[in-house]
Scaffold this motif. Sequence first.
Motif, PDB file in Angstrom:
ATOM      1  N   TYR A  30     -14.004  -9.170 -25.496  1.00 34.53           N
ATOM      2  CA  TYR A  30     -13.478  -7.916 -26.038  1.00 34.53           C
ATOM      3  C   TYR A  30     -13.391  -6.949 -24.867  1.00 34.53           C
ATOM      4  N   GLU A  62     -17.306  -1.982 -25.822  1.00 36.08           N
ATOM      5  CA  GLU A  62     -16.629  -0.742 -26.225  1.00 36.08           C
ATOM      6  C   GLU A  62     -16.541   0.123 -24.965  1.00 36.08           C
ATOM      7  N   TYR A  94     -13.267   9.596 -34.888  1.00 36.48           N
ATOM      8  CA  TYR A  94     -12.543   8.320 -34.966  1.00 36.48           C
ATOM      9  C   TYR A  94     -11.055   8.673 -34.966  1.00 36.48           C
ATOM     10  N   ASP A 107      -7.829   2.225 -31.862  1.00 35.47           N
ATOM     11  CA  ASP A 107      -8.506   3.140 -32.804  1.00 35.47           C
ATOM     12  C   ASP A 107      -9.876   3.516 -32.254  1.00 35.47           C
ATOM     13  N   SER A 121     -13.848   5.739 -26.546  1.00 30.50           N
ATOM     14  CA  SER A 121     -14.639   4.520 -26.656  1.00 30.50           C
ATOM     15  C   SER A 121     -13.770   3.491 -27.373  1.00 30.50           C
ATOM     16  N   ILE A 122     -13.098   2.662 -26.577  1.00 31.35           N
ATOM     17  CA  ILE A 122     -11.928   1.953 -27.091  1.00 31.35           C
ATOM     18  C   ILE A 122     -12.242   0.634 -27.798  1.00 31.35           C
ATOM     19  N   ALA A 123     -11.341   0.302 -28.725  1.00 25.73           N
ATOM     20  CA  ALA A 123     -11.280  -1.035 -29.307  1.00 25.73           C
ATOM     21  C   ALA A 123     -10.548  -1.938 -28.320  1.00 25.73           C
ATOM     22  N   PHE A 177     -21.675  11.346 -36.411  1.00 29.02           N
ATOM     23  CA  PHE A 177     -20.601  11.557 -35.436  1.00 29.02           C
ATOM     24  C   PHE A 177     -20.809  12.812 -34.580  1.00 29.02           C
ATOM     25  N   TRP A 196     -20.831   0.578 -35.615  1.00 25.36           N
ATOM     26  CA  TRP A 196     -19.905  -0.233 -36.408  1.00 25.36           C
ATOM     27  C   TRP A 196     -20.620  -0.989 -37.526  1.00 25.36           C
ATOM     28  N   LYS A 198     -22.393   0.105 -41.741  1.00 23.41           N
ATOM     29  CA  LYS A 198     -22.590   1.159 -42.746  1.00 23.41           C
ATOM     30  C   LYS A 198     -24.071   1.353 -43.034  1.00 23.41           C
ATOM     31  N   GLU A 203     -25.619   5.161 -31.375  1.00 20.83           N
ATOM     32  CA  GLU A 203     -25.089   4.496 -30.196  1.00 20.83           C
ATOM     33  C   GLU A 203     -25.552   5.297 -28.984  1.00 20.83           C
ATOM     34  N   TYR A 205     -24.991   5.839 -25.093  1.00 16.82           N
ATOM     35  CA  TYR A 205     -23.999   5.582 -24.052  1.00 16.82           C
ATOM     36  C   TYR A 205     -24.740   5.527 -22.716  1.00 16.82           C
TER      37      TYR A 205
HETATM   38  N1  THG Z   1     -18.343   2.799 -31.691  1.00 16.39           N
HETATM   39  C1  THG Z   1     -17.910   3.159 -30.466  1.00 16.39           C
HETATM   40  N2  THG Z   1     -16.797   2.658 -29.950  1.00 16.39           N
HETATM   41  C2  THG Z   1     -16.071   1.751 -30.653  1.00 16.39           C
HETATM   42  C3  THG Z   1     -16.461   1.351 -31.950  1.00 16.39           C
HETATM   43  C4  THG Z   1     -17.652   1.896 -32.470  1.00 16.39           C
HETATM   44  N3  THG Z   1     -14.952   1.233 -30.110  1.00 16.39           N
HETATM   45  C5  THG Z   1     -14.345   0.094 -30.711  1.00 16.39           C
HETATM   46  C6  THG Z   1     -14.345   0.160 -32.222  1.00 16.39           C
HETATM   47  N4  THG Z   1     -15.702   0.464 -32.679  1.00 16.39           N
HETATM   48  C7  THG Z   1     -13.372   1.219 -32.701  1.00 16.39           C
HETATM   49  N5  THG Z   1     -13.159   1.144 -34.139  1.00 16.39           N
HETATM   50  C8  THG Z   1     -13.932   1.861 -35.041  1.00 16.39           C
HETATM   51  C9  THG Z   1     -13.740   1.621 -36.391  1.00 16.39           C
HETATM   52  C10 THG Z   1     -14.501   2.313 -37.329  1.00 16.39           C
HETATM   53  C11 THG Z   1     -15.429   3.247 -36.913  1.00 16.39           C
HETATM   54  C12 THG Z   1     -15.617   3.478 -35.569  1.00 16.39           C
HETATM   55  C13 THG Z   1     -14.855   2.794 -34.625  1.00 16.39           C
HETATM   56  C14 THG Z   1     -16.256   4.026 -37.883  1.00 16.39           C
HETATM   57  N6  THG Z   1     -15.723   4.342 -39.062  1.00 16.39           N
HETATM   58  C15 THG Z   1     -16.493   5.046 -40.068  1.00 16.39           C
HETATM   59  C16 THG Z   1     -16.024   4.593 -41.432  1.00 16.39           C
HETATM   60  O1  THG Z   1     -14.905   4.100 -41.547  1.00 16.39           O
HETATM   61  O2  THG Z   1     -16.810   4.728 -42.367  1.00 16.39           O
HETATM   62  C17 THG Z   1     -16.405   6.556 -39.934  1.00 16.39           C
HETATM   63  C18 THG Z   1     -15.040   7.098 -39.732  1.00 16.39           C
HETATM   64  C19 THG Z   1     -15.000   8.613 -39.891  1.00 16.39           C
HETATM   65  O3  THG Z   1     -14.994   9.052 -41.055  1.00 16.39           O
HETATM   66  O4  THG Z   1     -14.954   9.358 -38.901  1.00 16.39           O
HETATM   67  O5  THG Z   1     -17.378   4.381 -37.591  1.00 16.39           O
HETATM   68  O6  THG Z   1     -18.103   1.578 -33.592  1.00 16.39           O
HETATM   69  N7  THG Z   1     -18.617   4.029 -29.770  1.00 16.39           N
END
Ligand code: THG
Length: 362
Positions: A30, A62, A94, A107, A121-123, A177, A196, A198, A203, A205
Amino acid sequence: MADITASRRVRRTPFTPGVEAAGVRGYTVYNHTLLATRFGHDFVDDYHHLKRHVQVWDVACERQVSVRGPDAGHLMQLISPRDLGRMADDQCYYIPIIDRAGGMLNDPVAVKHSRDHFWLSIADGDLLQYLLGVADALGFNVEIDEPDVSPLAVQGPRADDLMARVFGDAVRDIRFFRYRRLPFEGHEMVVARSGWSKQGGFEIYVDDFDLGMPLWNRLFEAGEDLEVRAGCPNLIERVEGGLLSFGNDMTRENTPFEAGLGKFVNSPANYLGKAALLARPARRMIRPLAIAGDLPPCDRLWPVLAGGRQVGQVTSAVHSPDFGINVAIGMIGDSHWDAGAKVEVETQDGMRDAVVQAKFWI
Ligand code: THG
């Protein structure tokens, strides 16, 4: 499966020695970086453990794209449809990133340091190159690079207790957040309430490669009686929770609306792709599905059919012990995206009945 060979292109992380010592059995790649997918424990046991205790995940993959300079805010506004106008200096967002046709490029989680410094913090995807192209083409005064920053996730219901032992009770006051800079061995690190899963958690850094293993070891020493375990993003839990995987559940083919991220399309700015995005109504959308029967691994697209016609695709699916069904994420066309719609899913082992759900499970 054969094993994987690390190299300069398939990078190890500051935490890789810890991951190896914990008995990693499977990796994926990744952002050109190792990401554990499986440990010696039973996969289902890891899922129950995540929901009851606390896990430490090497998510250094990430990677951070740092955007810094007088035009940083302007560049951020151009690349995302999310309104960043009220984003605080200690906040994470996000954010979808789109191309000029409204297709999703990534995202990431945006981390704001100040008005002229952000991390993305990229996907999985080379977002750095897109940002360099936009910034250079527009002559922006901004520095874009990938710093030595490696996120380490601490996830699970006992994450607050474990983190408080290492970083102090201040972690308990960090809101969702948001982040604080907290010292570890005299070095301040960004500690955010995010991750990532629920199940809650943080996290960290880690912005010095050489502090990676000292921090990893400290978390495991401090968490022994909390039954802390090395883990990794958990497929079952994240599908139950509807956390999307860019490149799997949605790609550049999809708009943020199709990805179910319409609430993050609210910027008043004239961002790149705005006209195209707003003129492109969603005729398919991310949906939770419950699938009947035994499932093989979902390691490819599974067509979704109704009356012999394809109406969508399933991109992530797995059996959920807690809900007693197969949980799945699919992209479903408007003819069948309403809750209760009955469809069929074509797996490599044959057809399975499925029902579109009103919402994700957690
Ligand atoms: N943390 C950090 N970097 C990341 C991720 C992460 N980079 C790659 C990847 N994950 C990016 N994609 C996501 C997808 C979902 C969420 C965070 C990154 C996430 N979503 C919550 C939700 O859907 O419940 C909150 C979204 C919101 O309401 O703001 O956390 O995990 N550092």
